[in-house]
Structures are given as structure tokens and as C-alpha cells.
Scaffold this motif. Structure first.
Motif, PDB file in Angstrom:
ATOM      1  N   ASN A   1       6.768   3.950  -7.514  1.00 52.79           N
ATOM      2  CA  ASN A   1       6.048   3.410  -6.892  1.00 52.79           C
ATOM      3  C   ASN A   1       5.264   4.808  -6.112  1.00 52.79           C
ATOM      4  O   ASN A   1       5.560   5.525  -6.434  1.00 52.79           O
ATOM      5  N   ILE A   2       3.899   3.764  -5.428  1.00 54.29           N
ATOM      6  CA  ILE A   2       3.207   5.102  -4.463  1.00 54.29           C
ATOM      7  C   ILE A   2       3.423   4.627  -3.144  1.00 54.29           C
ATOM      8  O   ILE A   2       3.667   3.301  -3.564  1.00 54.29           O
ATOM      9  N   HIS A   3       3.684   5.588  -2.377  1.00 57.83           N
ATOM     10  CA  HIS A   3       4.028   4.922  -0.696  1.00 57.83           C
ATOM     11  C   HIS A   3       2.529   5.824   0.657  1.00 57.83           C
ATOM     12  O   HIS A   3       2.842   6.871   0.015  1.00 57.83           O
ATOM     13  N   PRO A   4       2.643   5.328   1.019  1.00 64.40           N
ATOM     14  CA  PRO A   4       1.591   6.419   2.008  1.00 64.40           C
ATOM     15  C   PRO A   4       2.268   6.978   3.109  1.00 64.40           C
ATOM     16  O   PRO A   4       1.185   6.673   4.116  1.00 64.40           O
ATOM     17  N   ALA A   5       2.590   7.996   2.511  1.00 63.79           N
ATOM     18  CA  ALA A   5       3.242   9.038   4.316  1.00 63.79           C
ATOM     19  C   ALA A   5       4.293  10.138   2.781  1.00 63.79           C
ATOM     20  O   ALA A   5       4.655   9.343   1.144  1.00 63.79           O
TER      21      ALA A   5
ATOM     22  N   GLY B   1      -5.793  -3.297  -5.278  1.00 68.16           N
ATOM     23  CA  GLY B   1      -6.360  -2.203  -6.283  1.00 68.16           C
ATOM     24  C   GLY B   1      -6.569  -0.923  -6.769  1.00 68.16           C
ATOM     25  O   GLY B   1      -6.861  -0.510  -7.932  1.00 68.16           O
ATOM     26  N   SER B   2      -7.143  -0.250  -5.544  1.00 72.29           N
ATOM     27  CA  SER B   2      -7.471   1.130  -6.080  1.00 72.29           C
ATOM     28  C   SER B   2      -7.018   2.214  -6.923  1.00 72.29           C
ATOM     29  O   SER B   2      -7.223   3.094  -7.339  1.00 72.29           O
ATOM     30  N   ASN B   3      -5.340   1.789  -6.319  1.00 71.45           N
ATOM     31  CA  ASN B   3      -4.593   3.057  -6.900  1.00 71.45           C
ATOM     32  C   ASN B   3      -4.428   2.744  -8.633  1.00 71.45           C
ATOM     33  O   ASN B   3      -4.321   2.967  -9.595  1.00 71.45           O
TER      34      ASN B   3
HETATM   35  C1  GRF Z   1      -1.682   2.076  -0.871  1.00 70.53           C
HETATM   36  O1  GRF Z   1      -2.016   2.726  -0.144  1.00 70.53           O
HETATM   37  C2  GRF Z   1      -0.313   2.145  -1.201  1.00 70.53           C
HETATM   38  O2  GRF Z   1       0.295   3.664  -1.352  1.00 70.53           O
HETATM   39  C3  GRF Z   1       0.744   1.438  -0.847  1.00 70.53           C
HETATM   40  O3  GRF Z   1      -0.270   0.134  -0.588  1.00 70.53           O
HETATM   41  C4  GRF Z   1      -1.540   0.695  -0.718  1.00 70.53           C
HETATM   42  C5  GRF Z   1      -2.453   0.119  -1.748  1.00 70.53           C
HETATM   43  O4  GRF Z   1      -3.593   0.044  -1.898  1.00 70.53           O
HETATM   44  N1  GRF Z   1       2.155   0.575  -1.820  1.00 70.53           N
HETATM   45  P1  GRF Z   1      -3.993  -0.064  -3.325  1.00 70.53           P
HETATM   46  O5  GRF Z   1      -4.231  -1.721  -3.355  1.00 70.53           O
HETATM   47  O6  GRF Z   1      -3.970   0.542  -4.623  1.00 70.53           O
HETATM   48  O7  GRF Z   1      -6.007   0.035  -2.903  1.00 70.53           O
END
Ligand code: GRF
Length: 211
Positions: free
Chosen positions: A113-117, A18-20
Motif C-alpha cells: 500500500n501507499i500511505h500519504p505520510a 487513480g493517480s498512483n
Molecule cells: C493517495 O494519497 C494515497 O497515498 C492514499 O490515497 C490517495 C490516492 O490517490 N492511500 P490516487 O487515487 O492514487 O490519486
């Protein structure tokens, strides 16, 4: 009960550290932030992010998907909790369950949503490994609307990071994650300004945020 300020009520859905989620909670704790984080919901009882949310007095809920016989009954339970909490907008933040068209349609336009790319490149998993294998020089992250096709919804905002000579998936992933933590709160504010009737006191960022 709705909040006294009548601000949009946000639920953050997580499955892990849950860092985001933390970045969003920190941003929303600023007086000028135009929404409130009203619920953190996890499909995993042991998700690390739950403790952080609880320590910040944010209501949490666990709906363990393993207790349901199929995706739709799990999502019905999810939907019920979200409606009971009078949620206006859902932010997925490392929520590791693919949602069905049934749920996505119910929350259409209120689910991000957040996506890492840098979408549309590298949809799906293992984005950093794949970016390194392709030798790209720019990588990053994307906040986007959720639509039934995975990682294919309209883009709200993106942040770019350089790929460095000796990067590993871990070092590149850490650089992208730091960018995610800046991007998600900014993208959320941009989304709120566009979609909710709020007086925007904060400074929404531009389409592309380079960090
Ligand atoms: C993040 O890299 C996000 O983009 C992806 O999953 C990861 C979640 O990390 N969807 P966190 O739990 O928010 O640290």
C-alpha cells in the motif's frame, strides 16, 4: 492464462482518481519493468482511474462493495477475481476499504500500500492537516506491507518532502502526491527484486528517496 514472459502479475486496487495507479501503469509500460499490470480493480463503479486503465488496454473489474452484505463476502468475491486473473501481487492505490485479517492473511507478503505520510507517524486519514497542525518540517509518503493493523506493516520505502512556511493541506498534499508518484514505482521494483525470482534490469532505489 499466464503472460508469455512469465513476469509477476500485478493487480492495482483503487477507489477513486487513480493517480498512483497511473504512475504504476506508466512505469510498467517500460520494457525493462520486471512485472506487468494485469488487472485494475475498483470497489467503486465511478472510479476515475478505470477509464485510464481501459484506455491503456488493461483489464478492469468493478466489485461494488455495496452489493455485499458484509466485508467478508465482498472480499471473497475480490479474492476470486484476483485468483482467476492469476495475480501474484496486489498494490493498493487509494483503495478506500479496510481489509479484514481474512483477506490480508490470504495475501500475506503479496499485498502492499501507499500511505500519504512518513509512517509510523500519521497513520489513518487527514495526514496533511495533522502534519501541519503539529508544525512538522518534514512530511512525505510510505510504501509498506499491509498487515491486519492499519498502516502498521513493514516499510518498503519512503520519500520525504519539506513542509513550507505557507503550506495549506492542499499545497502540502500536492507536494506529497508528486512524491508518491515517484516513490511507488521505485518501491514496487525494490519489492519485486526482493520477493520474486526476476532478473533485475532496472535500477532499484535506495531506502530513502528525497524529492
Ligand atoms: C493517495 O494519497 C494515497 O497515498 C492514499 O490515497 C490517495 C490516492 O490517490 N492511500 P490516487 O487515487 O492514487 O490519486
Amino acid at each position: 492464462m499466464s503472460s508469455p514472459k512469465q513476469m509477476p502479475r500485478i493487480a492495482i486496487l483503487i477507489s477513486g482518481r487513480g493517480s498512483n495507479m497511473r504512475a504504476l501503469i506508466e512505469a510498467a509500460s517500460q520494457a525493462k519493468f520486471p512485472a506487468e499490470i494485469s488487472l485494475v480493480l475498483s470497489n467503486k463503479p465511478q472510479a476515475g482511474g478505470l477509464e485510464y486503465a481501459q484506455s491503456h488496454k488493461i483489464p478492469t473489474s468493478v466489485i461494488d462493495h455495496r452489493r455485499f452484505e458484509d466485508r467478508e463476502t465482498f472480499e471473497q468475491a475480490l479474492d476470486e477475481v484476483l485468483h482467476k486473473a492469476k495475480i501474484d501481487l496486489i498494490c493498493l492505490a487509494g483503495f478506500m476499504r479496510v481489509l479484514t485479517p481474512w483477506f490480508i492473511t490470504r495475501w500475506q507478503g503479496k499485498l502492499i500500500n501507499i500511505h500519504p505520510a512518513l509512517l509510523p507517524s500519521y497513520k489513518g486519514l487527514h495526514t496533511h492537516e495533522r502534519a501541519l497542525a503539529d508544525g512538522v518540517k518534514i512530511h512525505g509518503c510510505t510504501v509498506h506491507h499491509v498487515v491486519p493493523e492499519v498502516d502498521a506493516g513493514p516499510i518498503i520505502a519512503q520519500a520525504a518532502v519539506p513542509v513550507l512556511e505557507n503550506d495549506t493541506a492542499e499545497t502540502l498534499g500536492a507536494r506529497v502526491l508528486a512524491a508518491e508518484h515517484k516513490l511507488y514505482p521505485l518501491a514496487l521494483q525494490k519489492f519485486l527484486k526482493k520477493n520474486f525470482d526476476i532478473s533485475q534490469k532496472s535500477d532499484p532505489n535506495s531506502q530513502l528517496i528525497s524529492v
